[in-house]
Design a protein around this motif. Structure first.
Motif, mmCIF file in Angstrom:
data_model
loop_
_atom_site.group_PDB
_atom_site.id
_atom_site.type_symbol
_atom_site.label_atom_id
_atom_site.label_comp_id
_atom_site.label_asym_id
_atom_site.label_seq_id
_atom_site.Cartn_x
_atom_site.Cartn_y
_atom_site.Cartn_z
ATOM 1 N N TYR A 46 0.817 -1.212 0.000
ATOM 2 C CA TYR A 46 0.000 0.000 0.000
ATOM 3 C C TYR A 46 0.853 1.265 0.000
ATOM 4 O O TYR A 46 0.404 2.324 -0.473
ATOM 5 C CB TYR A 46 -0.996 -0.025 1.167
ATOM 6 N N ALA A 47 2.074 1.172 0.509
ATOM 7 C CA ALA A 47 2.976 2.319 0.387
ATOM 8 C C ALA A 47 3.293 2.589 -1.084
ATOM 9 O O ALA A 47 3.401 3.746 -1.515
ATOM 10 C CB ALA A 47 4.259 2.059 1.174
ATOM 11 N N GLU A 48 3.430 1.518 -1.857
ATOM 12 C CA GLU A 48 3.693 1.678 -3.285
ATOM 13 C C GLU A 48 2.492 2.295 -4.000
ATOM 14 O O GLU A 48 2.642 3.134 -4.891
ATOM 15 C CB GLU A 48 4.044 0.325 -3.902
ATOM 16 N N ILE A 49 1.282 1.906 -3.612
ATOM 17 C CA ILE A 49 0.077 2.491 -4.204
ATOM 18 C C ILE A 49 0.047 4.002 -3.972
ATOM 19 O O ILE A 49 -0.334 4.779 -4.855
ATOM 20 C CB ILE A 49 -1.186 1.823 -3.615
ATOM 21 N N GLU A 50 0.459 4.415 -2.785
ATOM 22 C CA GLU A 50 0.479 5.846 -2.464
ATOM 23 C C GLU A 50 1.362 6.638 -3.416
ATOM 24 O O GLU A 50 1.172 7.836 -3.611
ATOM 25 C CB GLU A 50 0.954 6.041 -1.027
ATOM 26 N N ARG A 56 -3.878 5.367 -6.701
ATOM 27 C CA ARG A 56 -4.310 5.936 -5.424
ATOM 28 C C ARG A 56 -5.693 6.575 -5.522
ATOM 29 O O ARG A 56 -6.443 6.613 -4.529
ATOM 30 C CB ARG A 56 -3.284 6.982 -4.972
ATOM 31 N N LYS A 57 -6.072 7.069 -6.702
ATOM 32 C CA LYS A 57 -7.320 7.824 -6.821
ATOM 33 C C LYS A 57 -8.566 6.984 -6.553
ATOM 34 O O LYS A 57 -9.631 7.543 -6.268
ATOM 35 C CB LYS A 57 -7.418 8.483 -8.197
ATOM 36 N N VAL A 58 -8.452 5.644 -6.652
ATOM 37 C CA VAL A 58 -9.628 4.799 -6.388
ATOM 38 C C VAL A 58 -9.843 4.598 -4.897
ATOM 39 O O VAL A 58 -10.874 4.060 -4.484
ATOM 40 C CB VAL A 58 -9.501 3.427 -7.094
ATOM 41 N N VAL A 101 -13.405 -3.364 -11.686
ATOM 42 C CA VAL A 101 -14.165 -2.644 -12.710
ATOM 43 C C VAL A 101 -15.098 -1.640 -12.047
ATOM 44 O O VAL A 101 -15.229 -0.492 -12.483
ATOM 45 C CB VAL A 101 -14.973 -3.624 -13.584
ATOM 46 N N GLU A 102 -15.749 -2.065 -10.966
ATOM 47 C CA GLU A 102 -16.721 -1.213 -10.284
ATOM 48 C C GLU A 102 -16.079 0.060 -9.747
ATOM 49 O O GLU A 102 -16.673 1.150 -9.824
ATOM 50 C CB GLU A 102 -17.369 -1.992 -9.142
ATOM 51 N N ILE A 103 -14.855 -0.036 -9.202
ATOM 52 C CA ILE A 103 -14.204 1.152 -8.640
ATOM 53 C C ILE A 103 -13.372 1.904 -9.668
ATOM 54 O O ILE A 103 -12.820 2.959 -9.377
ATOM 55 C CB ILE A 103 -13.325 0.785 -7.421
#
Length: 392
Positions: A46-50, A56-58, A101-103
């Protein structure tokens, strides 16, 4: 897709990659060892997602949502390591792809995220392994195979749901386009009918001639409205073709007899006697040539030359319908077979769409080449009924 179908699909994928019960046992044999490394692995994930805005926008719920997602990921990794790899396991993996897909999370981020998780798991395995090297290689291969299977089922779910939603959106757009086209084409004749009805109801002592004139206008525009509805119905309910050999020249001449061209258009038909019959539904192919010949006529209001030329190309017959009319601009050329797209001021835009639909059902095709000011050539390609005799 129901759980039974999903599981059967997953089992097919397992067979394809050579997954066996021995692979499951090997992964489960290191499950406890790897579980000890999950917390720092998930934090890193999750640090990488940041660090990636598009991923991150989702995440719109801030820290609380991230903590929930960390718990979900830990559960997912626990199932990955311990199993069992049953219907419920596959259904949960499928829901991951559906949820993405939903998010609005692009599948590419799932691919690279799983790659990162794979690398961290294998590094943890290498750092903790105390057994034989050969067995370590076997465990690594089994874990890689399991991760590949997970990615395959998640991506399958993503693509299925993405395509379903895209098709739904396209259908809604098409319905809107059709509704707009119908409204446009029916409004004019209905307005004329409304005006004439108002006159007949409210005119004081209209003359018989005036009454007859308005009744004829009503009848004429009812016929126009009925033609619009018939064209739409023919397009929507095109029956399956009854394929039989027939001579294409005879078909073209029958269309010209039923719909003769004006005297200011010169017509030539060149279909060699050696040309084989074509295979198709002659009633439907008449509609094809009727539309093409009518388009040619309407492109040459001041007169010109319309030629029909047939030739054999391998196991097919190609028929060129060429006019010397106004031609079609490059911008319009790519769209002229779309339903309800027309370059004519009062065109419904179904003629070439019907032609293409008929030819698709009759195992044929249509090509259109055009140059503004020099005319248009529509090439119909149909299967040759080889051995069916020469064209008469």
């Amino acid at each position: 897709m129901n759980s039974d179908d999903l599981f059967r699909r997953y089992q097919e994928l397992q067979q394809y990659v050579g997954w066996t019960e021995a692979d499951a046992l090997r992964v489960q044999s290191v499950a406890t060892l790897l579980e000890a490394h999950l917390v720092p692995l998930i934090d890193d994930f999750y640090a990488e997602i940041e660090r990636h805005p598009q991923a991150r926008k989702v995440i719109t719920g801030g820290t609380p949502q991230i903590e929930r997602l960390k718990g979900t990921l830990r559960g997912w990794l626990h199932e990955l390591l311990f199993g069992p790899y049953d219907r419920e396991y596959v259904a949960r993996r499928w829901r991951v792809g559906w949820r993405h897909v939903e998010i609005g999370l692009d599948q590419v981020y799932t691919n690279v995220a799983l790659s990162r998780l794979r690398r961290e798991l294998l590094q943890a395995l290498d750092g903790s392994w105390q057994g034989e090297f050969r067995e370590a290689l076997a465990v690594r291969q089994s874990l890689n195979t399991l991760l590949d299977l997970d990615l395959a089922i998640i991506e399958d779910a993503y693509q299925t749901e993405h395509i379903t939603r895209q098709q739904r959106s396209e259908r809604l757009a098409a319905i809107g386009q059709v509704a707009g086209g119908i409204a446009h084409e029916l409004r004019n004749p209905l307005n004329v009918v409304k005006t004439s009805v108002y006159y007949l109801l409210n005119a004081r002592n209209p003359s018989p001639a005036k009454t007859a004139e308005h009744l004829q206008r009503i009848e004429r525009h009812v016929v126009v409205a009925d033609g619009v509805i018939t064209a739409l119905s023919n397009f929507a309910k095109l029956p399956l073709p009854n394929l039989h050999p027939f001579p294409v020249e005879r078909c073209v001449r029958e269309v010209l007899e039923l719909n003769p061209l004006p005297d200011n258009i010169e017509v030539t038909i060149d279909c060699p006697a050696s040309l084989p019959p074509v295979l198709g539904d002659i009633d439907q192919i008449r509609i094809v040539f009727s539309n093409l010949l009518r388009n040619g006529r309407e492109a040459m209001l001041e007169g010109g030359r319309l030629s029909v030329h047939g030739r054999q190309v391998s196991d097919s017959v190609e028929i060129d319908v060429h006019d010397t009319g106004t031609g079609i601009s490059p911008d319009n050329l790519s769209r002229i077979t779309e339903p309800l797209y027309s370059t004519k001021a009062r065109g419904l835009g179904l003629g070439l769409a019907i032609v293409r639909a008929i030819l698709d059902k009759n195992r044929g095709s249509l090509r259109v080449a055009s140059e503004v000011g020099r005319g248009t050539t529509c090439t119909v390609r149909l299967a040759a009924a080889l051995g069916g005799g020469s064209q008469g």
